[in-house]
Design a protein around this motif. Structure first.
Motif, PDB file in Angstrom:
ATOM      1  N   ILE A  63      47.946 -15.251 -24.095  1.00 50.86           N
ATOM      2  CA  ILE A  63      46.774 -15.026 -23.256  1.00 50.86           C
ATOM      3  C   ILE A  63      46.221 -13.643 -23.568  1.00 50.86           C
ATOM      4  CG2 ILE A  63      45.900 -14.958 -20.879  1.00 50.86           C
ATOM      5  CD1 ILE A  63      48.265 -16.769 -20.130  1.00 50.86           C
ATOM      6  N   ALA A  64      44.924 -13.618 -23.818  1.00 51.47           N
ATOM      7  CA  ALA A  64      44.296 -12.349 -24.191  1.00 51.47           C
ATOM      8  C   ALA A  64      43.035 -12.132 -23.368  1.00 51.47           C
ATOM      9  CB  ALA A  64      43.954 -12.350 -25.682  1.00 51.47           C
ATOM     10  N   ALA A  65      42.674 -10.865 -23.222  1.00 54.26           N
ATOM     11  CA  ALA A  65      41.427 -10.492 -22.547  1.00 54.26           C
ATOM     12  C   ALA A  65      40.597  -9.687 -23.529  1.00 54.26           C
ATOM     13  CB  ALA A  65      41.738  -9.654 -21.309  1.00 54.26           C
ATOM     14  N   LYS A  66      39.309 -10.022 -23.641  1.00 59.76           N
ATOM     15  CA  LYS A  66      38.433  -9.267 -24.540  1.00 59.76           C
ATOM     16  C   LYS A  66      37.164  -8.852 -23.805  1.00 59.76           C
ATOM     17  CE  LYS A  66      40.228 -10.317 -28.971  1.00 59.76           C
ATOM     18  NZ  LYS A  66      39.983  -9.831 -30.327  1.00 59.76           N
ATOM     19  N   ALA A  67      36.577  -7.770 -24.272  1.00 56.24           N
ATOM     20  CA  ALA A  67      35.410  -7.202 -23.588  1.00 56.24           C
ATOM     21  C   ALA A  67      34.170  -7.319 -24.466  1.00 56.24           C
ATOM     22  CB  ALA A  67      35.667  -5.728 -23.266  1.00 56.24           C
ATOM     23  N   ILE A  68      33.116  -7.883 -23.887  1.00 56.99           N
ATOM     24  CA  ILE A  68      31.804  -7.892 -24.546  1.00 56.99           C
ATOM     25  C   ILE A  68      30.989  -6.848 -23.786  1.00 56.99           C
ATOM     26  CG2 ILE A  68      29.820  -9.290 -25.219  1.00 56.99           C
ATOM     27  CD1 ILE A  68      31.662 -11.740 -25.211  1.00 56.99           C
ATOM     28  N   GLY A 101      36.090 -10.734 -40.040  1.00 59.39           N
ATOM     29  CA  GLY A 101      36.221  -9.278 -39.966  1.00 59.39           C
ATOM     30  C   GLY A 101      35.578  -8.588 -38.782  1.00 59.39           C
ATOM     31  N   TRP A 102      34.910  -9.362 -37.881  1.00 57.50           N
ATOM     32  CA  TRP A 102      34.274  -8.744 -36.712  1.00 57.50           C
ATOM     33  C   TRP A 102      35.109  -8.993 -35.475  1.00 57.50           C
ATOM     34  CZ3 TRP A 102      30.643  -5.555 -38.266  1.00 57.50           C
ATOM     35  CH2 TRP A 102      29.990  -5.816 -39.461  1.00 57.50           C
ATOM     36  N   ASP A 103      34.936  -8.154 -34.479  1.00 56.15           N
ATOM     37  CA  ASP A 103      35.853  -8.245 -33.339  1.00 56.15           C
ATOM     38  C   ASP A 103      35.208  -7.671 -32.077  1.00 56.15           C
ATOM     39  OD1 ASP A 103      38.315  -8.892 -32.259  1.00 56.15           O
ATOM     40  OD2 ASP A 103      39.406  -7.227 -33.165  1.00 56.15           O
ATOM     41  N   PHE A 104      35.675  -8.151 -30.933  1.00 62.20           N
ATOM     42  CA  PHE A 104      35.408  -7.472 -29.665  1.00 62.20           C
ATOM     43  C   PHE A 104      36.683  -6.734 -29.294  1.00 62.20           C
ATOM     44  CE2 PHE A 104      32.940 -11.542 -29.064  1.00 62.20           C
ATOM     45  CZ  PHE A 104      31.677 -10.970 -29.190  1.00 62.20           C
ATOM     46  N   PRO A 105      36.573  -5.605 -28.611  1.00 63.22           N
ATOM     47  CA  PRO A 105      37.797  -4.933 -28.178  1.00 63.22           C
ATOM     48  C   PRO A 105      38.562  -5.787 -27.171  1.00 63.22           C
ATOM     49  CG  PRO A 105      35.837  -3.771 -27.347  1.00 63.22           C
ATOM     50  CD  PRO A 105      35.359  -4.862 -28.249  1.00 63.22           C
ATOM     51  N   GLY A 106      39.871  -5.703 -27.242  1.00 67.52           N
ATOM     52  CA  GLY A 106      40.711  -6.465 -26.307  1.00 67.52           C
ATOM     53  C   GLY A 106      41.952  -6.937 -27.010  1.00 67.52           C
ATOM     54  N   GLY A 107      42.795  -7.658 -26.293  1.00 66.74           N
ATOM     55  CA  GLY A 107      44.023  -8.152 -26.912  1.00 66.74           C
ATOM     56  C   GLY A 107      44.925  -8.833 -25.906  1.00 66.74           C
ATOM     57  N   GLY A 108      46.129  -9.123 -26.361  1.00 64.33           N
ATOM     58  CA  GLY A 108      47.063  -9.938 -25.592  1.00 64.33           C
ATOM     59  C   GLY A 108      47.739  -9.184 -24.456  1.00 64.33           C
ATOM     60  N   MET A 122      43.525  -8.091 -15.974  1.00 66.95           N
ATOM     61  CA  MET A 122      42.533  -7.008 -15.935  1.00 66.95           C
ATOM     62  C   MET A 122      43.117  -5.678 -16.400  1.00 66.95           C
ATOM     63  SD  MET A 122      40.241  -8.916 -15.019  1.00 66.95           S
ATOM     64  CE  MET A 122      38.900  -7.785 -14.948  1.00 66.95           C
ATOM     65  N   ASP A 123      44.423  -5.518 -16.183  1.00 62.59           N
ATOM     66  CA  ASP A 123      45.075  -4.290 -16.682  1.00 62.59           C
ATOM     67  C   ASP A 123      45.119  -4.323 -18.204  1.00 62.59           C
ATOM     68  OD1 ASP A 123      45.480  -3.861 -14.031  1.00 62.59           O
ATOM     69  OD2 ASP A 123      47.658  -3.717 -14.099  1.00 62.59           O
ATOM     70  N   ALA A 124      45.407  -5.513 -18.750  1.00 62.75           N
ATOM     71  CA  ALA A 124      45.442  -5.658 -20.213  1.00 62.75           C
ATOM     72  C   ALA A 124      44.070  -5.365 -20.795  1.00 62.75           C
ATOM     73  CB  ALA A 124      45.886  -7.074 -20.589  1.00 62.75           C
ATOM     74  N   LEU A 125      43.030  -5.831 -20.104  1.00 61.18           N
ATOM     75  CA  LEU A 125      41.666  -5.605 -20.595  1.00 61.18           C
ATOM     76  C   LEU A 125      41.369  -4.107 -20.680  1.00 61.18           C
ATOM     77  CD1 LEU A 125      38.916  -6.952 -21.364  1.00 61.18           C
ATOM     78  CD2 LEU A 125      38.251  -6.606 -18.986  1.00 61.18           C
ATOM     79  N   SER A 126      41.604  -3.389 -19.590  1.00 62.19           N
ATOM     80  CA  SER A 126      41.250  -1.961 -19.636  1.00 62.19           C
ATOM     81  C   SER A 126      42.171  -1.193 -20.579  1.00 62.19           C
ATOM     82  CB  SER A 126      41.210  -1.326 -18.246  1.00 62.19           C
ATOM     83  OG  SER A 126      42.321  -1.699 -17.516  1.00 62.19           O
ATOM     84  N   LYS A 176      36.895 -13.834 -22.057  1.00 64.27           N
ATOM     85  CA  LYS A 176      35.939 -12.796 -22.475  1.00 64.27           C
ATOM     86  C   LYS A 176      35.174 -12.315 -21.244  1.00 64.27           C
ATOM     87  CE  LYS A 176      36.745 -14.126 -26.720  1.00 64.27           C
ATOM     88  NZ  LYS A 176      35.995 -14.421 -27.908  1.00 64.27           N
ATOM     89  N   PHE A 177      35.177 -11.027 -21.032  1.00 66.84           N
ATOM     90  CA  PHE A 177      34.504 -10.443 -19.874  1.00 66.84           C
ATOM     91  C   PHE A 177      33.246  -9.696 -20.300  1.00 66.84           C
ATOM     92  CE2 PHE A 177      38.884 -10.912 -18.567  1.00 66.84           C
ATOM     93  CZ  PHE A 177      38.794 -11.320 -17.243  1.00 66.84           C
ATOM     94  N   ALA A 178      32.164  -9.939 -19.567  1.00 68.21           N
ATOM     95  CA  ALA A 178      30.968  -9.108 -19.743  1.00 68.21           C
ATOM     96  C   ALA A 178      31.257  -7.769 -19.070  1.00 68.21           C
ATOM     97  CB  ALA A 178      29.762  -9.777 -19.092  1.00 68.21           C
TER      98      ALA A 178
END
Ligand SMILES: Nc1nc2c([nH]c(=O)n2[C@H]2C[C@H](O)[C@@H](COP(=O)(O)OP(=O)(O)OP(=O)(O)O)O2)c(=O)[nH]1
Length: 144
Positions: free
Chosen positions: A7-12, A36-43, A51-55, A88-90
């Motif tokens: 499970i991963a959280a990523k930020a747009i 090769g492109w990415d949004f910041p975030g991870g597992g 939400m802690d993983a996201l920040s 994915k979070f806005a």
């Protein structure tokens, strides 16, 4: 067979009409077949709330703090080895100085008006458009 969950959280992340896209480092790009492109975030770490993983991941990968607006997209795929779920979070109001980790070589504040011409995969563009709708609706901003 029971597959492990990842499970991963990523930020747009939006800054007005720009969105943050990272370029993976050459090492990351050659390690596996990738666009090769990415949004910041991870597992998630064990026992770590989403939400802690996201920040944490956004800070580790960009050095930025952001305001989370709302979930914008859920990617859910049963892969060969694992069951992958990415939320994915806005986000907006990026604060701080960008400092990349070894995972990425550059960052790009891409104007939304230029998204179509960008060499990003179509699904990334679609996720950005959805997240942009969430961002503009929640913040009461006129869309581009
Ligand atoms: N094909 C596809 N992959 C998606 C979508 N949304 C989404 O988050 N992904 C994720 C699943 C994969 O982990 C990843 C595929 O991108 P990638 O080619 O950079 O693959 P990767 O294994 O290097 O991914 P990662 O390390 O960044 O998680 O992106 C989507 O709509 N389509």
């Amino acid at each position: 067979m029971n597959k492990p969950y990842k499970i991963a959280a990523k930020a747009i992340i939006f800054d007005r009409d720009h969105v943050l896209i990272l370029r993976k480092s050459e090492e990351e790009r050659t390690r596996k077949e990738t666009h090769g492109w990415d949004f910041p975030g991870g597992g998630l770490e064990p026992s770590e709330p989403l939400m802690d993983a996201l920040s944490r991941e956004v800070m580790e990968e960009t050095g930025l703090q952001v305001k989370v607006i709302a979930p914008a997209y859920i990617y859910d795929e049963i892969q060969e080895e694992k069951h992958l779920i990415i939320v994915k979070f806005a986000c907006d109001q990026p604060w701080g100085q960008v400092r990349l980790s070894a995972e990425h070589e550059s960052y790009h504040w891409v104007p939304l008006a230029d998204l179509d011409q960008g060499e990003f995969p179509d699904w990334m563009k679609e996720e950005i458009r959805r997240a942009y709708r969430v961002y503009t609706d929640f913040r009461g901003i006129e869309r581009e």
